[in-house]
Design a protein around this motif. Sequence first.
Motif, PDB file in Angstrom:
ATOM      1  N   ASN A 103      -4.583  51.810  30.483  1.00  0.00           N
ATOM      2  CA  ASN A 103      -3.898  50.900  29.561  1.00  0.00           C
ATOM      3  C   ASN A 103      -3.016  51.611  28.542  1.00  0.00           C
ATOM      4  OD1 ASN A 103      -5.158  48.443  30.566  1.00  0.00           O
ATOM      5  ND2 ASN A 103      -7.051  49.270  29.699  1.00  0.00           N
ATOM      6  N   THR A 104      -2.885  52.915  28.660  1.00  0.00           N
ATOM      7  CA  THR A 104      -1.956  53.651  27.793  1.00  0.00           C
ATOM      8  C   THR A 104      -0.847  54.247  28.652  1.00  0.00           C
ATOM      9  OG1 THR A 104      -3.454  55.569  27.878  1.00  0.00           O
ATOM     10  CG2 THR A 104      -3.602  54.141  25.960  1.00  0.00           C
ATOM     11  N   TYR A 105      -1.161  55.298  29.391  1.00  0.00           N
ATOM     12  CA  TYR A 105      -0.159  55.940  30.237  1.00  0.00           C
ATOM     13  C   TYR A 105       0.197  55.089  31.449  1.00  0.00           C
ATOM     14  CZ  TYR A 105      -1.294  59.974  27.379  1.00  0.00           C
ATOM     15  OH  TYR A 105      -1.495  60.805  26.311  1.00  0.00           O
ATOM     16  N   VAL A 125       4.722  57.197  24.925  1.00  0.00           N
ATOM     17  CA  VAL A 125       3.272  57.362  25.083  1.00  0.00           C
ATOM     18  C   VAL A 125       2.771  58.419  24.105  1.00  0.00           C
ATOM     19  CG1 VAL A 125       3.244  56.661  27.496  1.00  0.00           C
ATOM     20  CG2 VAL A 125       3.597  59.066  26.931  1.00  0.00           C
ATOM     21  N   LYS A 126       1.470  58.548  23.991  1.00  0.00           N
ATOM     22  CA  LYS A 126       0.860  59.447  23.019  1.00  0.00           C
ATOM     23  C   LYS A 126       1.172  60.909  23.324  1.00  0.00           C
ATOM     24  CE  LYS A 126      -3.148  56.517  21.958  1.00  0.00           C
ATOM     25  NZ  LYS A 126      -4.620  56.422  21.986  1.00  0.00           N
ATOM     26  N   SER A 183      -7.458  60.353  19.355  1.00  0.00           N
ATOM     27  CA  SER A 183      -8.126  59.239  20.029  1.00  0.00           C
ATOM     28  C   SER A 183      -9.486  59.657  20.569  1.00  0.00           C
ATOM     29  CB  SER A 183      -7.255  58.718  21.179  1.00  0.00           C
ATOM     30  OG  SER A 183      -6.051  58.171  20.700  1.00  0.00           O
ATOM     31  N   ASP A 195       2.671  59.031  33.221  1.00  0.00           N
ATOM     32  CA  ASP A 195       3.269  57.692  33.157  1.00  0.00           C
ATOM     33  C   ASP A 195       4.207  57.450  34.344  1.00  0.00           C
ATOM     34  OD1 ASP A 195       6.223  58.227  32.423  1.00  0.00           O
ATOM     35  OD2 ASP A 195       5.169  59.420  30.926  1.00  0.00           O
TER      36      ASP A 195
END
Length: 238
Positions: free
Chosen positions: A142-144, A45-46, A54, A176
Amino acid sequence: MTVGPARTVVALLEKLHTAFSGFNTAFNEGQYVLWLGSGISRDRVKNVAELLTSVVEHLRVNIDIGDDDCEYRTALNEVLRLAALRREELDTLDFSTTFTSWPLRERIVSTLITNYSQVLDVSVGDSNPDDYLVWTALDVPNTYGAPDLVPDVEHYCIAILMLEGLVSSAVTANWDGLLEKALAELTPAFESRVRVAVKPDDFRNAGPSIEIIKFHGCAVRARDNQGEYRQLLVARES
């Protein structure tokens, strides 16, 4: 003479039986709780720098160039104020080009990293919720919380230690659900063996031998139950 760090597996195992024998014994007796940070998920993840990139790009791309009072422009100016840029430097920024192409991008990001909780607390107009930059700009669900994220080797190794009984509890600041996913893959009895605690009521589920305490919230649960868990995502100064 100063002893250097172990550089090989053999050297590390030797130290666990000599200099760190006390730790080795205590760990094998289950006396330790794991404190997990972003390092275990860094390749999945980021990181904070990508997170801030972002945010800035989200604000920039939503600016109405013809509106001097645009709420996104106002929010972006507030974020850039936190980057401690001088007036003449601010005047050189071109909001019509992507943030990654800005000459001052690296300096902006490196400065914002130490103020990320203040950045995420910046409000975007009166119509957007207070956690807009966390929930929407970062797109937490929709990311973590993305269902297609795959656990990394760190998650599987920690899961194995927990399933073998060497570690009964892990405290994590990560949003996450990769450790939970690794555990679910490795045991069919996940529901009865693992307790994931995000809010006070989660501790009322007695019985599970494995405990994951997520004190910054959980993106997966916030995705599936926004009304109950979204407000528990901790990232903002407030």
